[in-house]
Design an enzyme around this catalytic site. Sequence first.
Site, short mmCIF file in Angstrom:
data_model
loop_
_atom_site.label_atom_id
_atom_site.label_comp_id
_atom_site.label_asym_id
_atom_site.label_seq_id
_atom_site.Cartn_x
_atom_site.Cartn_y
_atom_site.Cartn_z
N GLY A 253 3.04 2.15 11.06
CA GLY A 253 3.89 3.18 10.48
C GLY A 253 4.41 3.50 11.98
N GLY B 269 2.95 -0.87 4.20
CA GLY B 269 2.95 0.12 4.25
C GLY B 269 4.80 0.68 3.59
N GLY B 270 4.90 1.28 4.43
CA GLY B 270 6.02 2.33 4.49
C GLY B 270 7.22 1.01 3.49
CG HIS C 171 -5.57 1.67 5.41
ND1 HIS C 171 -5.30 2.63 6.44
CD2 HIS C 171 -4.75 0.90 4.74
CE1 HIS C 171 -3.84 2.36 6.57
NE2 HIS C 171 -3.84 1.23 5.26
CD GLU D 281 -2.66 5.34 6.83
OE1 GLU D 281 -2.58 5.25 5.41
OE2 GLU D 281 -2.28 4.91 7.64
CD GLU E 217 -3.34 -2.09 7.41
OE1 GLU E 217 -2.29 -3.09 6.97
OE2 GLU E 217 -3.74 -1.25 6.82
CB SER F 134 5.68 -2.02 12.15
OG SER F 134 4.72 -0.80 12.22
CG ASN G 83 -2.17 1.18 1.03
OD1 ASN G 83 -1.75 1.85 0.30
ND2 ASN G 83 -2.16 1.34 2.65
CD1 TRP G 84 3.70 0.78 -3.06
CD2 TRP G 84 2.87 1.96 -4.87
NE1 TRP G 84 4.16 -0.12 -3.37
CE2 TRP G 84 4.42 1.06 -4.46
CE3 TRP G 84 3.01 3.09 -6.32
CZ2 TRP G 84 4.35 0.42 -5.82
CZ3 TRP G 84 3.44 2.50 -7.19
CH2 TRP G 84 4.57 1.79 -7.11
CE LYS G 85 -0.39 3.09 4.78
NZ LYS G 85 0.20 2.73 6.31
P1 13P Z 1 3.76 0.19 7.90
O1 13P Z 1 3.70 -0.95 6.91
O2 13P Z 1 4.10 1.05 7.16
O3 13P Z 1 3.14 -0.01 9.00
O4 13P Z 1 1.68 0.46 7.24
C1 13P Z 1 0.81 -0.37 6.67
C2 13P Z 1 -0.02 0.31 6.90
O5 13P Z 1 -1.62 0.43 6.81
C3 13P Z 1 -0.41 -0.86 5.16
O6 13P Z 1 -2.14 -0.78 4.75
#
Ligand code: 13P
Length: 254
Positions: free
Chosen positions: A172, A234-235, A94, A96, A166, A213, A9-11
């Site tokens: 994050g 994510g990251g 998600h 967020e 999640e 993470s 997920n590149w957000k």
């Molecule tokens: P991180 O891997 O950066 O913690 O993010 C997880 C996430 O929200 C994937 O959708």
Amino acid sequence: MRTPFIAGNWKMHKTVSEAITLAEALRTSLADVTGVDLAVGPTATALYAVNRVLSGSNIAVAAQNMHWEEQGAFTGEISPLMVLELAQYVILGHSERRQYFGETDETVNRKLKSALSHSLSPIVCIGENLEQNRAGETVSFVTKQIHGAFAGISAAEARKVTLAYEPIWAIGTGLTATPEDANRIIRTAIRDVLAELYDEQTAETIRVQYGGSVKPHNMAAFIVMPEIDGALVGGASLKADSFTAIVKNALAAL
Ligand code: 13P
């Protein structure tokens, strides 16, 4: 047997040119990978370009969100028909989006129904926040999210859904749930609930990713858990070498 599924997920990262560079690198670095489904989720602006780069590869494309209506006066939104031209998967609900953009179990449910009726493959995110976790409310909260997301959806449709557990406090932050805890929550708050809502076979068919993470060094510990079918990253999905290492470490551990 559920096929493992690892998605990035590149957000809100990567311009179109940056997204093309990353997609091209992944197309090469993951070209020999089999036995796991792969997807990356660029921003809406980069979907078209990334879809072109990855067309014919073993990496699918995921949108990060969509509206449930096919078209209309919904400024800033993208519709299932628009996503369908550019992506196979769509990430829905998600944390967020729930936290910053007002998504609720009800809107996630509307989006899920719409995605399924348009033959998109949805990835629905659920997970508790730190307060709920500390108060011992994880199972009841995630159970409620599952009930909300799947309201009015048939077993046959439900089987096409991927879930991403999640825990919000792990996103994050560099903190993760322990693989054992994540496995237990997925069993008790997700699969047991799906078995009750539908049946045992449906509960065992639906893939459940862990997210929060996930890094190259911890992927193996999650993927070996019986209830965990992959990861939503994510990251660590923003660089070709770390996402590639996550995929390869997962495969090596299976
Ligand atoms: P991180 O891997 O950066 O913690 O993010 C997880 C996430 O929200 C994937 O959708």
